[in-house]
Design a protein around this motif. Structure first.
Motif, mmCIF file in Angstrom:
data_model
loop_
_atom_site.group_PDB
_atom_site.id
_atom_site.type_symbol
_atom_site.label_atom_id
_atom_site.label_comp_id
_atom_site.label_asym_id
_atom_site.label_seq_id
_atom_site.Cartn_x
_atom_site.Cartn_y
_atom_site.Cartn_z
ATOM 1 N N ASP A 182 0.160 5.374 4.949
ATOM 2 C CA ASP A 182 0.431 6.766 5.272
ATOM 3 C C ASP A 182 -0.684 7.605 4.654
ATOM 4 O O ASP A 182 -0.768 7.757 3.431
ATOM 5 N N LEU A 183 -1.578 8.149 5.486
ATOM 6 C CA LEU A 183 -2.718 8.897 4.963
ATOM 7 C C LEU A 183 -2.306 10.157 4.210
ATOM 8 O O LEU A 183 -3.080 10.673 3.389
ATOM 9 N N ASP A 184 -1.100 10.659 4.467
ATOM 10 C CA ASP A 184 -0.626 11.823 3.716
ATOM 11 C C ASP A 184 -0.438 11.507 2.236
ATOM 12 O O ASP A 184 -0.366 12.420 1.411
ATOM 13 N N ARG A 185 -0.347 10.207 1.913
ATOM 14 C CA ARG A 185 -0.193 9.795 0.511
ATOM 15 C C ARG A 185 -1.530 9.381 -0.114
ATOM 16 O O ARG A 185 -1.548 8.903 -1.245
ATOM 17 N N CYS A 186 -2.620 9.559 0.634
ATOM 18 C CA CYS A 186 -3.931 9.089 0.179
ATOM 19 C C CYS A 186 -4.791 10.221 -0.371
ATOM 20 O O CYS A 186 -4.572 11.394 -0.083
ATOM 21 N N TYR A 187 -5.803 9.825 -1.148
ATOM 22 C CA TYR A 187 -6.751 10.750 -1.763
ATOM 23 C C TYR A 187 -8.151 10.484 -1.199
ATOM 24 O O TYR A 187 -8.471 9.357 -0.825
ATOM 25 N N ALA A 188 -8.973 11.529 -1.162
ATOM 26 C CA ALA A 188 -10.378 11.366 -0.777
ATOM 27 C C ALA A 188 -11.230 12.249 -1.680
ATOM 28 O O ALA A 188 -10.848 13.387 -1.998
ATOM 29 N N ARG A 225 -4.076 2.021 -11.728
ATOM 30 C CA ARG A 225 -2.845 1.945 -12.533
ATOM 31 C C ARG A 225 -1.656 2.519 -11.772
ATOM 32 O O ARG A 225 -0.520 2.117 -11.994
ATOM 33 N N ALA A 226 -1.926 3.467 -10.887
ATOM 34 C CA ALA A 226 -0.854 4.062 -10.074
ATOM 35 C C ALA A 226 -0.503 3.201 -8.870
ATOM 36 O O ALA A 226 0.374 3.567 -8.077
ATOM 37 N N GLY A 227 -1.189 2.052 -8.719
ATOM 38 C CA GLY A 227 -0.889 1.132 -7.624
ATOM 39 C C GLY A 227 -1.665 1.394 -6.347
ATOM 40 O O GLY A 227 -1.339 0.830 -5.302
ATOM 41 N N ARG A 228 -2.699 2.236 -6.423
ATOM 42 C CA ARG A 228 -3.481 2.542 -5.228
ATOM 43 C C ARG A 228 -4.715 1.649 -5.138
ATOM 44 O O ARG A 228 -5.351 1.345 -6.143
ATOM 45 N N GLU A 229 -5.052 1.264 -3.923
ATOM 46 C CA GLU A 229 -6.298 0.553 -3.672
ATOM 47 C C GLU A 229 -7.432 1.575 -3.682
ATOM 48 O O GLU A 229 -7.255 2.723 -3.281
ATOM 49 N N VAL A 230 -8.603 1.153 -4.164
ATOM 50 C CA VAL A 230 -9.787 2.017 -4.164
ATOM 51 C C VAL A 230 -10.739 1.512 -3.083
ATOM 52 O O VAL A 230 -11.030 0.318 -3.005
ATOM 53 N N VAL A 231 -11.224 2.428 -2.242
ATOM 54 C CA VAL A 231 -12.160 2.091 -1.167
ATOM 55 C C VAL A 231 -13.367 3.018 -1.266
ATOM 56 O O VAL A 231 -13.204 4.241 -1.384
ATOM 57 N N ILE A 232 -14.566 2.458 -1.224
ATOM 58 C CA ILE A 232 -15.794 3.262 -1.193
ATOM 59 C C ILE A 232 -16.186 3.476 0.262
ATOM 60 O O ILE A 232 -16.238 2.528 1.054
ATOM 61 N N VAL A 233 -16.454 4.739 0.606
ATOM 62 C CA VAL A 233 -16.839 5.108 1.968
ATOM 63 C C VAL A 233 -18.201 5.780 1.876
ATOM 64 O O VAL A 233 -18.317 6.889 1.344
ATOM 65 N N MET A 241 0.823 -1.202 0.000
ATOM 66 C CA MET A 241 0.000 0.000 0.000
ATOM 67 C C MET A 241 0.868 1.269 0.000
ATOM 68 O O MET A 241 0.417 2.326 0.427
ATOM 69 N N ASN A 242 2.136 1.161 -0.437
ATOM 70 C CA ASN A 242 3.026 2.311 -0.409
ATOM 71 C C ASN A 242 2.522 3.458 -1.273
ATOM 72 O O ASN A 242 2.831 4.619 -1.035
ATOM 73 N N ALA A 243 1.748 3.132 -2.317
ATOM 74 C CA ALA A 243 1.245 4.166 -3.213
ATOM 75 C C ALA A 243 0.041 4.893 -2.622
ATOM 76 O O ALA A 243 -0.422 5.886 -3.167
ATOM 77 N N GLY A 244 -0.475 4.392 -1.499
ATOM 78 C CA GLY A 244 -1.606 5.028 -0.871
ATOM 79 C C GLY A 244 -2.929 4.417 -1.292
ATOM 80 O O GLY A 244 -2.984 3.401 -1.988
#
Length: 268
Positions: A174-180, A106-114, A1-4
């Motif tokens: 690292d939530l600083d690397r995450c998107y919302a 494609r950027a290696g990030r997991e997608v989560v629906i909230v 999950m390094n890509a966030g």
């Protein structure tokens, strides 16, 4: 999950209406809602699409749904959602949201629906969209599998942000690397929990906050059906089919050679 991770709100961010209210008509047809409730839900849906919903309205909707479903088997609601998902929601998915989720993958990030929507609605929808992880409202269920008339978890406001932080701890993110992504000011805690908050089709209050804080603002306006979306994807070169054909041909030739050799070697 390094890509966030990319956390997406559901209603008016991925789909063009309230996912919960969208199922009012199937619930009515199944005998789980009265006609008066159906009409009120239709009016609420219209208001929601035009003006969004503040926390008070969301809490009122929560209380109504909890009382309406008390005593109903949870499995019946799940089955109903699965049976009607193509009819109810598939035509309402924003094409831009699908593109964005694919970019994150494609950027290696997991997608989560909230989502504030019940798990019984949010999980089948997420599966339909190819998303395997969901944070959603959970209703309490009794020993017989019926709704108990109360909630175990209400995915709204600060509860969404708390759930995201718990998930980040479990996944060592690292939530600083995450998107919302969200449309509503009620999701401000969720947006503030990550390093890259983005607002989508924002309500008036969230739009003002985004301008003040310099957050990106996206406008989604292209609802598509999942069926048409899949049809538009480029078809892969049928490598597997060609390989399978080659194997069959090679096997046939090999079998013919072995039979020929046996005939030649057989004594007269």
């Amino acid at each position: 999950m390094n890509a966030g991770v990319a956390f997406f709100d559901l209603d008016k961010t991925i789909i063009a209406k309230s996912s919960t209210l969208a199922f009012a008509r199937p619930l009515y047809r199944a005998g789980l809602l009265r006609r008066r409730t159906l009409l009120r839900a239709a009016m609420a849906q219209a208001v929601y699409r035009m003006a969004g919903a503040d926390q008070e309205k969301l809490d009122q909707l929560r209380d109504q749904l909890v009382s309406l479903t008390e005593g109903v088997r949870a499995s019946r609601i799940r089955e109903l959602v699965e049976e009607t998902i193509d009819e109810v929601v598939a035509p309402l998915v924003y094409g831009e949201a699908l593109d964005l989720m694919e970019e994150h993958r494609r950027a290696g990030r997991e997608v989560v629906i909230v989502s504030i929507s019940p798990e019984e609605v949010a999980r089948p929808l997420a599966a339909h969209l190819g998303v395997g992880h969901v944070i959603a409202t959970r209703s309490a269920v009794d020993a017989e599998g019926r709704y108990a008339g109360e909630l175990d978890f209400y995915a709204s406001g600060t509860a969404k942000a708390d759930a995201i932080r718990r998930l980040a701890g479990e996944w060592s993110i690292d939530l600083d690397r995450c998107y919302a992504y969200s449309d509503s000011v009620t999701d401000l805690p969720m947006l503030e929990a990550v390093g890259y908050p983005v607002v989508v089709n924002p309500d008036k209050d969230l739009n003002k906050l985004a301008e003040e804080r310099g957050w990106p603002v996206l406008r989604f306006a292209r609802p598509v059906t999942l069926r048409s979306r899949l049809a538009d994807l480029p078809r892969p070169v049928p490598i597997v089919s060609a390989a399978a054909t080659a194997l069959v041909v090679a096997g046939t030739i090999g079998l013919w050679i072995r039979k020929t050799r046996r005939r030649v070697a057989r004594p007269a």
